[in-house]
Design an enzyme around this catalytic site. Structure first.
Site, PDB file in Angstrom:
ATOM      1  CB  THR A   1      20.035   6.816 -23.807  1.00 21.37           C
ATOM      2  OG1 THR A   1      19.155   7.943 -23.886  1.00 21.37           O
ATOM      3  CG2 THR A   1      19.441   5.775 -22.869  1.00 21.37           C
TER       4      THR A   1
ATOM      5  CB  VAL B   1      15.619  10.825 -23.611  1.00 21.52           C
ATOM      6  CG1 VAL B   1      15.274  10.414 -25.033  1.00 21.52           C
ATOM      7  CG2 VAL B   1      15.145   9.766 -22.615  1.00 21.52           C
TER       8      VAL B   1
ATOM      9  CB  VAL C   1      15.188  16.874 -22.416  1.00 22.75           C
ATOM     10  CG1 VAL C   1      15.537  17.149 -23.875  1.00 22.75           C
ATOM     11  CG2 VAL C   1      13.755  16.356 -22.289  1.00 22.75           C
ATOM     12  CE  LYS C   2      23.357  12.657 -22.486  1.00 22.45           C
ATOM     13  NZ  LYS C   2      23.801  11.312 -22.856  1.00 22.45           N
ATOM     14  CB  VAL C   3      20.114  20.263 -25.112  1.00 22.37           C
ATOM     15  CG1 VAL C   3      18.606  20.090 -25.168  1.00 22.37           C
ATOM     16  CG2 VAL C   3      20.533  20.989 -23.845  1.00 22.37           C
TER      17      VAL C   3
END
Ligand code: E4P
Length: 223
Positions: free
Chosen positions: A27, A56, A82-84
Site C-alpha cells: 500500500t 504500510v 514498514v515502508k520508508v
C-alpha cells in the site's frame, strides 16, 4: 517469484486471493487515501485476508516520526512491513527500525545507488519504481537488471520487489530478470490471464462438449 497486489481495495484483494495468487500486499498513502477508511482499520482488514507481507508506508519527512509510525504499524498485524522513502531520513529510520527488529521496505527507489543504500541498512525489500521511470523516458529494466546483478555479486539478502508495474509485459520482464517479487495493480494481475487463443479454445471446447451432451440426450430419448 511472488506476486503482491498493489492496492488498498478490499474488494480487489478478496477477488485476487480467491485466485490463490496473492502472496502479499503493498500500500502507499495514495492508495490508502482512495479507500476513505481509517488507516489502522483498513490494514487490519487486509491482514484478515492475507497472511503474507503487507507493506504500510510512513507519512512523515522526519526519521523520528517515521520510526514512531513504524513502531505503531507493526502492532496492527504480525505481517506488517514498514515502508520508508529512500531519503536520508528514510534510510536513517530504516536503520533504526531494523535494529529494533522491524522489517523494512525501502520505497521510491529510482537508481542503483539507492538500491545499494537499502541493502546496506538491511531492508527486507527494496522497491524500484519501474513504471514511473518508463514514464520519464528511461528504460526501467536496465535498472532492475543492475540491482539484481549487484545484489547477487554482494550476496545482499534484501529482496527485490519490482514496483510501479503498469502492464503485463512489466511482470514478464521482471520475472525474466529475476526480481523476487512483482507488486501489481489488480488490473495488471487480471490481464495476466488473458490470451485470445485461450478464450477461443475454451469457447470451442465447451461448445463441442455441449454438442456431445445434446447428442447423447437425443439418443437416450429415442431408445
Ligand atoms: C509500490 O509499493 C507502490 O505502491 C506502487 O507500485 C506505485 O505504483 P505507481 O507508480 O503506479 O503509483
Amino acid at each position: 517469484m511472488q506476486f503482491f497486489l498493489d492496492t488498498g481495495s478490499l474488494d480487489e484483494i478478496r477477488t485476487a486471493t480467491r485466485w490463490g495468487l496473492v502472496d502479499g500486499v503493498t500500500t502507499n498513502p495514495s492508495l490508502v487515501g482512495r479507500e476513505g477508511m481509517d488507516h489502522r482499520t483498513l490494514i487490519r482488514e487486509i491482514a484478515g485476508m492475507v497472511s503474507g507481507p503487507i507493506s504500510v508506508e510512513t507519512t512523515s519527512e522526519s526519521a523520528d516520526e517515521m520510526v514512531a509510525q513504524g513502531r505503531e504499524y507493526v502492532t496492527w498485524a504480525p505481517n506488517v512491513f514498514v515502508k520508508v522513502p529512500c531519503t536520508p531520513e528514510g534510510i536513517r529510520a530504516a536503520s533504526l527500525m531494523r535494529g529494533a527488529g522491524i522489517r523494512i521496505n525501502v520505497t521510491l527507489v529510482f537508481s542503483l545507488n539507492q538500491a545499494i543504500l537499502a541493502a546496506k541498512v538491511g531492508a527486507f525489500f527494496v522497491s524500484p519504481f519501474l513504471g514511473r521511470l518508463d514514464d520519464i523516458g528511461e528504460d526501467s529494466m536496465i535498472l532492475l537488471r543492475d540491482i539484481v546483478e549487484v545484489y547477487r555479486t554482494y550476496d545482499f539478502s534484501t529482496q527485490v520487489l519490482a514496483a510501479s508495474l503498469r502492464y503485463p509485459m512489466h511482470v514478464a520482464h521482471a520475472a525474466k530478470i529475476g526480481a523476487d517479487i512483482a507488486t501489481m495493480p489488480f488490473k495488471v494481475m487480471e490481464q495476466l490471464f488473458k490470451h485470445p487463443l485461450t478464450e477461443i479454445g475454451q469457447t470451442r471446447f465447451l461448445a463441442d462438449w455441449r454438442a456431445l451432451v445434446a447428442e447423447l440426450e437425443r439418443k437416450k430419448t429415442k431408445v
